[in-house]
Design a protein around this motif. Sequence first.
Motif, PDB file in Angstrom:
ATOM      1  N   SER A 242       1.874  -5.459   5.186  1.00 23.30           N
ATOM      2  CA  SER A 242       2.730  -4.468   5.768  1.00 23.30           C
ATOM      3  C   SER A 242       3.437  -3.438   4.798  1.00 23.30           C
ATOM      4  O   SER A 242       3.729  -2.477   5.260  1.00 23.30           O
TER       5      SER A 242
ATOM      6  N   ALA B 251       1.627  -2.427   2.269  1.00 18.64           N
ATOM      7  CA  ALA B 251       0.574  -1.287   2.012  1.00 18.64           C
ATOM      8  C   ALA B 251       0.435  -0.402   3.032  1.00 18.64           C
ATOM      9  O   ALA B 251       0.581   0.887   2.861  1.00 18.64           O
ATOM     10  N   PHE B 252       0.704  -0.826   4.388  1.00 19.20           N
ATOM     11  CA  PHE B 252       0.843   0.023   5.487  1.00 19.20           C
ATOM     12  C   PHE B 252       2.081   0.991   5.407  1.00 19.20           C
ATOM     13  O   PHE B 252       1.670   2.038   5.934  1.00 19.20           O
ATOM     14  N   THR B 253       3.092   0.458   5.098  1.00 20.05           N
ATOM     15  CA  THR B 253       4.570   1.070   4.951  1.00 20.05           C
ATOM     16  C   THR B 253       4.259   2.398   3.768  1.00 20.05           C
ATOM     17  O   THR B 253       4.446   3.572   4.253  1.00 20.05           O
TER      18      THR B 253
ATOM     19  N   ALA C  59       1.227   3.605   2.827  1.00 22.64           N
ATOM     20  CA  ALA C  59       0.324   4.593   3.472  1.00 22.64           C
ATOM     21  C   ALA C  59       0.997   5.514   4.320  1.00 22.64           C
ATOM     22  O   ALA C  59       0.783   6.802   4.575  1.00 22.64           O
ATOM     23  N   VAL C  60       1.795   5.014   5.268  1.00 21.74           N
ATOM     24  CA  VAL C  60       2.411   5.968   6.233  1.00 21.74           C
ATOM     25  C   VAL C  60       3.469   6.792   5.394  1.00 21.74           C
ATOM     26  O   VAL C  60       3.179   8.151   5.941  1.00 21.74           O
TER      27      VAL C  60
ATOM     28  N   ASN D 233       1.150   9.452   3.885  1.00 21.17           N
ATOM     29  CA  ASN D 233       0.387  10.426   5.109  1.00 21.17           C
ATOM     30  C   ASN D 233       1.597  11.387   5.486  1.00 21.17           C
ATOM     31  O   ASN D 233       1.356  12.620   5.890  1.00 21.17           O
TER      32      ASN D 233
ATOM     33  N   LEU E 221      -5.745   6.810   5.824  1.00 16.91           N
ATOM     34  CA  LEU E 221      -5.312   5.858   4.888  1.00 16.91           C
ATOM     35  C   LEU E 221      -4.652   4.804   5.373  1.00 16.91           C
ATOM     36  O   LEU E 221      -4.886   3.523   4.973  1.00 16.91           O
ATOM     37  N   ALA E 222      -3.970   4.928   6.358  1.00 15.14           N
ATOM     38  CA  ALA E 222      -3.385   3.673   7.110  1.00 15.14           C
ATOM     39  C   ALA E 222      -4.161   2.943   8.156  1.00 15.14           C
ATOM     40  O   ALA E 222      -3.375   1.667   8.378  1.00 15.14           O
TER      41      ALA E 222
ATOM     42  N   PRO F 109      -5.101  -1.197   6.263  1.00 15.05           N
ATOM     43  CA  PRO F 109      -3.985  -1.802   6.387  1.00 15.05           C
ATOM     44  C   PRO F 109      -3.708  -2.365   8.013  1.00 15.05           C
ATOM     45  O   PRO F 109      -3.251  -3.662   8.260  1.00 15.05           O
ATOM     46  N   LEU F 110      -3.707  -1.357   8.606  1.00 17.33           N
ATOM     47  CA  LEU F 110      -3.317  -1.477  10.133  1.00 17.33           C
ATOM     48  C   LEU F 110      -4.113  -2.601  10.927  1.00 17.33           C
ATOM     49  O   LEU F 110      -3.860  -3.286  11.626  1.00 17.33           O
TER      50      LEU F 110
END
Length: 75
Positions: A15, A17-19, A21-22, A25, A41-42, A45-46
Amino acid sequence: MSWNNWVRQTHRWLSIAFTVAVIINIAVMGQEKAPVWVGFLALLPLALLLFSGLYLFVLPYATRWRRGRRADGKG
């Protein structure tokens, strides 16, 4: 560390890593010529968050179902 704890810890780090990446982005999309790979990129992890989240969602139901089968003597 047990399997469930490992999945929970991995889910937490995914979570983060996803944050990140967003946020990257959003920052890059403000530029005029953004590379295509930043849009994707996201997604990794998503996708991993989807699988770990589904596992964590089903875990209490599976535990309750297994406990119920043992209690009635049929499992």
